[in-house]
Design an enzyme around this catalytic site. Structure first.
Site, PDB file in Angstrom:
ATOM      1  N   ASP A   1      -0.008   4.969   1.297  1.00  0.00           N
ATOM      2  CA  ASP A   1      -0.170   5.871   2.440  1.00  0.00           C
ATOM      3  C   ASP A   1      -0.073   5.104   3.757  1.00  0.00           C
ATOM      4  OD1 ASP A   1      -0.604   8.208   0.861  1.00  0.00           O
ATOM      5  OD2 ASP A   1      -2.597   7.439   0.402  1.00  0.00           O
TER       6      ASP A   1
ATOM      7  N   GLY B   1     -10.832  10.088  -0.748  1.00  0.00           N
ATOM      8  CA  GLY B   1     -10.954  11.495  -0.364  1.00  0.00           C
ATOM      9  C   GLY B   1     -12.300  12.111  -0.696  1.00  0.00           C
TER      10      GLY B   1
ATOM     11  N   GLU C   1     -15.144  10.583  -0.960  1.00  0.00           N
ATOM     12  CA  GLU C   1     -16.109   9.990  -0.041  1.00  0.00           C
ATOM     13  C   GLU C   1     -15.996  10.613   1.344  1.00  0.00           C
ATOM     14  OE1 GLU C   1     -14.082   8.429  -2.130  1.00  0.00           O
ATOM     15  OE2 GLU C   1     -15.480   7.442  -3.502  1.00  0.00           O
TER      16      GLU C   1
ATOM     17  N   ASP D   1       0.890  -1.158   0.000  1.00  0.00           N
ATOM     18  CA  ASP D   1       0.000   0.000   0.000  1.00  0.00           C
ATOM     19  C   ASP D   1       0.931   1.211   0.000  1.00  0.00           C
ATOM     20  OD1 ASP D   1      -2.246   1.672   0.198  1.00  0.00           O
ATOM     21  OD2 ASP D   1      -2.298   1.546   2.379  1.00  0.00           O
TER      22      ASP D   1
END
Length: 136
Positions: free
Chosen positions: A12, A53, A55, A10
């Site tokens: 972040d 973001g 959402e 992933d």
């Protein structure tokens, strides 16, 4: 025993510690759109349970006490704000001021040397993933 064939990362929080930079980029983008929205560390941490973001912004806009911008199409405005935030964040990443987490570059080099495939699975914009990796 089966040999390791691939590693999926992933971005972040895994490859790089970017969440605080995302939060700052959101707040700076909100201000550039004239919104009085400001996500504190605690607010952003709470919103991180929502994937994406756009959402997060839509959920935040529906919360009691949050001033919603005057618009007939909030999802379209949120999409525009998110595009601007993504560009803002990407420009920041391109400066090279966000480094990879300790050991990530070494692990990637070692995996490549051993012919282990590397992949990324993330909801982060592709352009921002490229900017992060190119800067590191």
């Amino acid at each position: 025993m089966t040999a390791l064939k691939a590693i999926i990362f992933d971005v972040d929080g895994t490859i790089a510690d970017t969440e605080e930079h995302h939060r700052v980029a959101f707040n700076e983008t909100f201000a550039s759109f004239g919104l009085d929205w400001h996500w504190s560390v605690d607010t952003y941490r709470r919103l991180l349970c929502i994937s994406g973001g756009r959402e997060r912004m839509l959920v935040y806009a529906s919360e009691p006490g949050v001033t919603t911008p005057p618009t007939d199409n909030l999802p379209a405005l949120v999409a525009e704000i998110h595009r601007a935030k993504t560009a803002h964040f990407g420009a920041f990443l391109a400066t090279g001021r966000v480094g990879l987490r300790p050991g990530v570059a070494r692990l990637m080099r070692q995996a490549r040397a051993e012919a282990i495939r590397l992949a990324i699975a993330t909801s982060t914009a592709y352009s921002n993933v490229r900017a992060l990796l190119n800067a590191n």
